[in-house]
Design an enzyme around this catalytic site. Structure first.
Site, PDB file in Angstrom:
ATOM      1  N   GLU A 187       0.835  -1.207   0.000  1.00  0.00           N
ATOM      2  CA  GLU A 187       0.000   0.000   0.000  1.00  0.00           C
ATOM      3  C   GLU A 187       0.867   1.253   0.000  1.00  0.00           C
ATOM      4  OE1 GLU A 187      -1.689  -1.501   3.728  1.00  0.00           O
ATOM      5  OE2 GLU A 187      -1.301   0.483   4.593  1.00  0.00           O
ATOM      6  N   LYS A 240       2.636   4.721   1.218  1.00  0.00           N
ATOM      7  CA  LYS A 240       3.132   5.272   2.484  1.00  0.00           C
ATOM      8  C   LYS A 240       2.802   6.756   2.478  1.00  0.00           C
ATOM      9  CE  LYS A 240       6.987   5.325   5.631  1.00  0.00           C
ATOM     10  NZ  LYS A 240       6.893   6.706   6.060  1.00  0.00           N
ATOM     11  N   ASP A 253       2.549  10.565   3.684  1.00  0.00           N
ATOM     12  CA  ASP A 253       3.500  11.418   4.393  1.00  0.00           C
ATOM     13  C   ASP A 253       2.749  12.389   5.295  1.00  0.00           C
ATOM     14  OD1 ASP A 253       5.851  12.404   5.164  1.00  0.00           O
ATOM     15  OD2 ASP A 253       6.316  13.473   3.322  1.00  0.00           O
ATOM     16  N   TYR A 283      -4.899   2.669   8.392  1.00  0.00           N
ATOM     17  CA  TYR A 283      -4.177   1.538   7.819  1.00  0.00           C
ATOM     18  C   TYR A 283      -3.977   0.346   8.752  1.00  0.00           C
ATOM     19  CZ  TYR A 283      -0.379   4.300   9.879  1.00  0.00           C
ATOM     20  OH  TYR A 283       0.379   5.049  10.719  1.00  0.00           O
ATOM     21  N   LYS A 327      11.102   3.406   0.339  1.00  0.00           N
ATOM     22  CA  LYS A 327      10.955   4.848   0.143  1.00  0.00           C
ATOM     23  C   LYS A 327      11.544   5.271  -1.189  1.00  0.00           C
ATOM     24  CE  LYS A 327      11.280   6.920   4.531  1.00  0.00           C
ATOM     25  NZ  LYS A 327      11.088   8.213   5.062  1.00  0.00           N
ATOM     26  N   CYS A 340      27.536  42.466  12.199  1.00  0.00           N
ATOM     27  CA  CYS A 340      26.178  42.017  11.882  1.00  0.00           C
ATOM     28  C   CYS A 340      25.694  42.698  10.596  1.00  0.00           C
ATOM     29  CB  CYS A 340      25.238  42.343  13.040  1.00  0.00           C
ATOM     30  SG  CYS A 340      23.523  42.013  12.639  1.00  0.00           S
ATOM     31  N   CYS A 380      22.797  45.275  11.731  1.00  0.00           N
ATOM     32  CA  CYS A 380      22.956  46.417  12.637  1.00  0.00           C
ATOM     33  C   CYS A 380      24.413  46.831  12.798  1.00  0.00           C
ATOM     34  CB  CYS A 380      22.364  46.081  14.007  1.00  0.00           C
ATOM     35  SG  CYS A 380      23.381  44.904  14.921  1.00  0.00           S
ATOM     36  N   CYS A 398      25.191  37.725  16.638  1.00  0.00           N
ATOM     37  CA  CYS A 398      25.245  39.174  16.821  1.00  0.00           C
ATOM     38  C   CYS A 398      24.931  39.422  18.298  1.00  0.00           C
ATOM     39  CB  CYS A 398      24.189  39.833  15.943  1.00  0.00           C
ATOM     40  SG  CYS A 398      23.873  41.545  16.380  1.00  0.00           S
ATOM     41  N   CYS A 451      19.526  44.746  18.044  1.00  0.00           N
ATOM     42  CA  CYS A 451      19.619  44.551  16.591  1.00  0.00           C
ATOM     43  C   CYS A 451      18.203  44.419  15.993  1.00  0.00           C
ATOM     44  CB  CYS A 451      20.438  43.287  16.318  1.00  0.00           C
ATOM     45  SG  CYS A 451      20.363  42.715  14.630  1.00  0.00           S
TER      46      CYS A 451
END
Ligand code: IVH
Length: 667
Positions: free
Chosen positions: A116, A118, A120, A229, A316, A410, A413, A428, A433
């Site tokens: 059957e 699978k 997800d 299932y 899979k 950064c 900032c 940072c 910031c």
């Protein structure tokens, strides 16, 4: 008189159940939506007139009240195992070899397999007692999941009642996969984009997020679906998985029609090839096939390891891959200041969506792979994972950019960057910031924290850029006058936002703790800390040992919290929030910790309180209620007409307490 209406109500419910199956399970409605709505309205009217006839399995009760702070944990009757998996034919043959060997003398010439799809999504367990859906759980860690009954009830293809002979089968557990169909997923993300909410990466994440919402009304709007299932049902008339599926179908469950009963093992491979292509035409995500020994007695004989059944395996399909070019590399700043390099790509279509950026994680990863602007890379994406780089195909040196260098300041900032010892990530260190502030505010407003509607990324950005908001407390100073000065902000939207912000003041301590974004303090730590300390000031005054002493609070959390409260600016911000009316105490539901870490099972009916009230009270004192007895159970509360649970508890020596003792314990 009442009897007559009772009959009418029962008939209406049965008619609606039949139409639900036709519409949601068989996809072939026999009446118009309008006629269906009329039936529902009729039932609702009767239930308003005769509230004593309302019961939890009525179709009017699919969408119930909010879950307070978190889902209750519950122990699975039998563990929810995972599936061993493979991506190649040889390993599949090895599996077949193990099956033959495991069956020993009883192995037939050809073992019949049921192949059957699978799906997800997320595995769930549905429990029916006397034909009524009473409990639904997530898989969790396989042994213990979460009680998401209220959310599962909103899925219309899950029957609330099943027509079984209650005398023969008073308990039935079925398992299946909840998923979000593609249509619903695209619709949901479209709406989220419009509201400036973060998008779900794939239907699986969207389904998982939707099942874990604390408000079933929102779950109901997410249009989830299920394929069932398996079942624990094993009667003498059901000898194979295939017959069990037919039986479930007859009971009104949604079974996926695509399967293949394979008499000769080698036939499996053509079915695998067929679905490799056809899976892309389905309206939901499928990431492989599941190959199951069809005979239930063989399944029993083969048994299971601690992780997987020996009678099933999943094949899979490889994640889809695509080649594309790195156009640019830039750095993003996260909520905690983490600097993440990201590659901007020539857009490429893969596994159902267009990918135009991929994370490069950190400096070490870039150096290891030596990814540069101009390189061609292979990325992969499957339903389960966000895109990732699997291979770098170097361009000729002439076309490659120089080695990528992480910034020294950064990018948002220009603040200093620091790599904490033993971490791969550069951060940072400027708490002010704007990029961090944006992420912090979005986290503060998120559903599981302060749950502020209408505060999405675009508005947060405007609030920061306009200088109106520099910290959490500034949010509570906003009024609709200041907001309506922002571009594209209509008066109505401004009022809605202010309303939502004001409402969030009473979210309670646990949500506030989560929302503040202290490192390592998530939703659950927030609840545990709130339960234990009851108020922000108790937490601020707690010594490190007091924090470490709290069960389930590790050293890392304790130290992180202590460090947070050692900064005067954080305490000032909390004082400011308090002054503006943000509640700093635990909400009514959590009142003590007398039952912290204790697990209860309730059986039989209690005279002085309903099961729901008892559950709430236990949870309010830090305990958990599970549906089944396990070694972890501390107390079994026994009411009138208890079931077999009391006997089981006695057998394994778990403390049994009467309602009277239980009430004393509740104080
Ligand atoms: S049977 C003992 N059948 O796959 C395990 N599982 O990787 C029995 N899944 O947790 C599972 N489609 O969530 C089975 N047709 C299918 C499935 C399926 C998806 C999921 C399930 C399980 C996971 C294991």
């Amino acid at each position: 008189m009442l009897k007559q209406f009772k009959r009418k109500v029962e008939l209406l419910r049965e008619t609606i159940r039949q139409h639900d199956i036709l519409y949601y399970v068989k996809d072939s409605p026999s009446i118009s939506d309008r006629d269906y709505d009329m039936l529902m309205r009729k039932l609702q009217d009767l239930e308003v007139k005769f509230p004593e006839l309302i019961c939890r399995e009525s179709p009017t009760q699919r969408v119930g009240g909010k879950v307070s702070e978190q889902f209750n944990a519950l122990v699975h009757n039998t563990p929810m195992l995972s599936l061993d998996n493979t991506y190649n034919a040889d390993e599949l043959r090895e599996f077949h070899g193990r099956v033959i060997k495991g069956l020993g003398n009883s192995a037939p010439k050809e073992v019949e397999y049921f192949v059957e799809l699978k799906f997800d999504g997320l595995a769930v367990a549905l429990t029916y007692e006397n034909g009524v859906f009473v409990q639904g759980a997530t898989r969790g860690n396989g042994k213990e999941g979460e009680d998401i009954t209220a959310n599962l009830k909103t899925i219309k293809s899950i029957p609330l009642t099943i027509p079984i002979n209650k005398k023969k089968i008073d308990f039935l557990e079925v398992r299946g996969e909840v998923f979000m169909p593609h249509d619903s997923f695209y619709e949901l993300n479209k709406a989220r984009k419009k509201n400036n909410e973060t998008l779900f990466a794939n239907p699986r994440n969207a389904a998982a997020g939707s099942l874990r919402l604390l408000d079933p009304k929102v779950t109901a709007s997410r249009k989830l679906d299920i394929f069932v299932y398996s079942t624990g049902l094993g009667s003498s008339s059901v000898k194979t998985h295939s017959e069990a599926q037919d039986m479930l179908k007859k009971l009104g469950f949604k079974i996926n029609a695509n399967h293949y009963i394979c008499g000769k093992f080698e036939e499996i491979f053509s079915y695998i090839e067929k679905w490799k292509v056809e899976k892309n035409n389905l309206k939901y995500d499928v990431d492989g096939l599941v190959i199951k020994v069809n005979s239930l007695s063989f399944q029993k004989k083969l048994g299971a390891t601690t992780k997987f059944p020996r009678w099933a395996i999943s094949y899979k399909y490889e994640a889809e891959k695509a080649e594309t070019k790195v156009e640019n590399i830039f750095c993003q700043v996260g909520r905690t200041g983490a600097i993440t390099p990201v590659a901007l790509l020539t857009p490429v279509f893969i596994s159902g969506s267009t990918v135009s950026r991929v994370t490069l994680h950190n400096e070490g990863e870039i150096r290891r792979k030596d990814i540069r602007i101009g390189d061609y890379i292979i990325i992969e994406k499957s339903g389960e994972i966000i895109p990732r780089v699997v291979e770098v195909i170097r361009s000729s040196n002439a076309k490659r950019g120089p080695s990528f260098k992480m910034p020294t300041q950064c990018p948002e900032c220009a603040g200093n960057l620091l790599r904490p010892e033993s971490e791969a990530v550069l951060r940072c260190v400027n708490y002010g910031c704007p990029a961090q502030l944006k992420e912090r505010l979005l986290h503060f407003a998120s559903r599981n924290a302060m749950d502020i509607d209408h505060l999405g990324p675009a508005i947060v950005e405007q609030l920061i850029d306009s200088g109106l908001v520099n910290n959490f407390s500034d949010l509570y100073k906003l009024d609709h006058f200041s907001l309506s000065k922002l571009e594209r902000m209509a008066d109505k939207s401004a009022r809605n936002l202010v309303g939502a912000i004001q409402k969030s003041k009473s979210s309670g301590l646990s949500r506030l703790l989560h929302g503040l974004g202290v490192r390592h303090i998530g939703q659950r730590a927030g609840v545990i800390l709130a339960r234990h300390f009851h108020s922000m000031s108790n937490l601020q005054n707690a010594k490190l040992e007091d924090l470490q002493f709290v069960m389930e609070i590790g050293d890392t959390v304790a130290k992180s919290l202590k460090a947070f409260f050692s900064l005067p600016s954080n305490n000032e911000e909390i004082a400011c929030l308090k002054k503006l009316g943000v509640e700093m105490e635990v909400k009514g539901e959590i009142v003590g910790d007398a039952f912290l870490g204790k697990q209860f099972v309730l059986t039989g009916s209690l005279a002085s309180l309903t099961r729901d009230e008892a559950k709430k009270k236990i949870s309010a004192l830090g305990g958990r209620v599970t549906s089944n007895i396990s070694k972890k159970t501390n107390y079994v509360v026994v009411g009138a007409d208890p079931g077999s649970k009391a006997d089981k508890a006695r057998k394994i020596g778990i403390e049994i307490i009467s309602e009277e003792v239980f009430k004393k314990m509740l104080g």
